[in-house]
Design an enzyme around this catalytic site. Sequence first.
Site, PDB file in Angstrom:
ATOM      1  N   GLY A   1       0.795  -1.220   0.000  1.00 25.47           N
ATOM      2  CA  GLY A   1       0.000   0.000   0.000  1.00 25.47           C
ATOM      3  C   GLY A   1       0.831   1.274   0.000  1.00 25.47           C
ATOM      4  O   GLY A   1       0.287   2.365   0.184  1.00 25.47           O
TER       5      GLY A   1
ATOM      6  N   ASN B   1      -7.286 -14.438  -6.146  1.00 21.36           N
ATOM      7  CA  ASN B   1      -6.531 -13.326  -5.579  1.00 21.36           C
ATOM      8  C   ASN B   1      -7.041 -11.998  -6.154  1.00 21.36           C
ATOM      9  O   ASN B   1      -6.399 -11.371  -6.993  1.00 21.36           O
ATOM     10  CB  ASN B   1      -5.034 -13.517  -5.843  1.00 21.36           C
ATOM     11  CG  ASN B   1      -4.186 -12.581  -5.020  1.00 21.36           C
ATOM     12  OD1 ASN B   1      -4.663 -11.588  -4.479  1.00 21.36           O
ATOM     13  ND2 ASN B   1      -2.905 -12.896  -4.940  1.00 21.36           N
TER      14      ASN B   1
ATOM     15  N   TYR C   1      -3.178  -5.536 -10.914  1.00 21.53           N
ATOM     16  CA  TYR C   1      -2.696  -5.694 -12.286  1.00 21.53           C
ATOM     17  C   TYR C   1      -3.573  -4.939 -13.282  1.00 21.53           C
ATOM     18  O   TYR C   1      -3.070  -4.305 -14.207  1.00 21.53           O
ATOM     19  CB  TYR C   1      -2.620  -7.173 -12.652  1.00 21.53           C
ATOM     20  CG  TYR C   1      -1.610  -7.946 -11.841  1.00 21.53           C
ATOM     21  CD1 TYR C   1      -0.340  -7.433 -11.580  1.00 21.53           C
ATOM     22  CD2 TYR C   1      -1.915  -9.191 -11.319  1.00 21.53           C
ATOM     23  CE1 TYR C   1       0.586  -8.137 -10.836  1.00 21.53           C
ATOM     24  CE2 TYR C   1      -0.992  -9.918 -10.577  1.00 21.53           C
ATOM     25  CZ  TYR C   1       0.253  -9.377 -10.338  1.00 21.53           C
ATOM     26  OH  TYR C   1       1.169 -10.080  -9.596  1.00 21.53           O
TER      27      TYR C   1
END
Length: 170
Positions: free
Chosen positions: A102, A133, A140
């Site tokens: 993060g 996931n 992505y």
Amino acid sequence: MASENVVIRAARPGDCEEILRMIKELAVYEKMPEKATLTEEALRDDAFGDQPYYRALVAEVGSNLTDRTKLIGYAMYYFCYCPWLGRGIYLEDFYVEPAHRGRGIGTSIMKEVAKIGVKHRCNKMQWVCLNWNDVAVKFYQKHGGKDVTVEEKWHLFRMDQQELAAFARE
């Protein structure tokens, strides 16, 4: 908390112990810890031997208050070839420790792999991601990744060592 500086750099042979630690952490997260059977020696030989099979980048964090550094992430990649497009770069493995996520470190690592691909005139970067996931899928997609399983309807096949040896003997 002390201020930290993160550096993305090429992996060195001495990093293999920490890279292997993170590989095992990733295997636990992916619910397959028994599959991570690689040794530190094999990891080192395969990247830094006479014929490298992969290359790696690491994310290293250091404190402004001490000279100590720690590896907190890595990416393993290699070059591949596509008969339709030519040169490609394959992102084999990619990980940032949960405590450091993060903060843009994952983006920085992946961007460095992309820069290497551009430098080597690659026409694509490719990788796989577990279908459950969602965090990784969104990451992505946010950075321009396309799910070719959906868009192009490709299936990924594999032979593990046992199947590979049996097939080779036929």
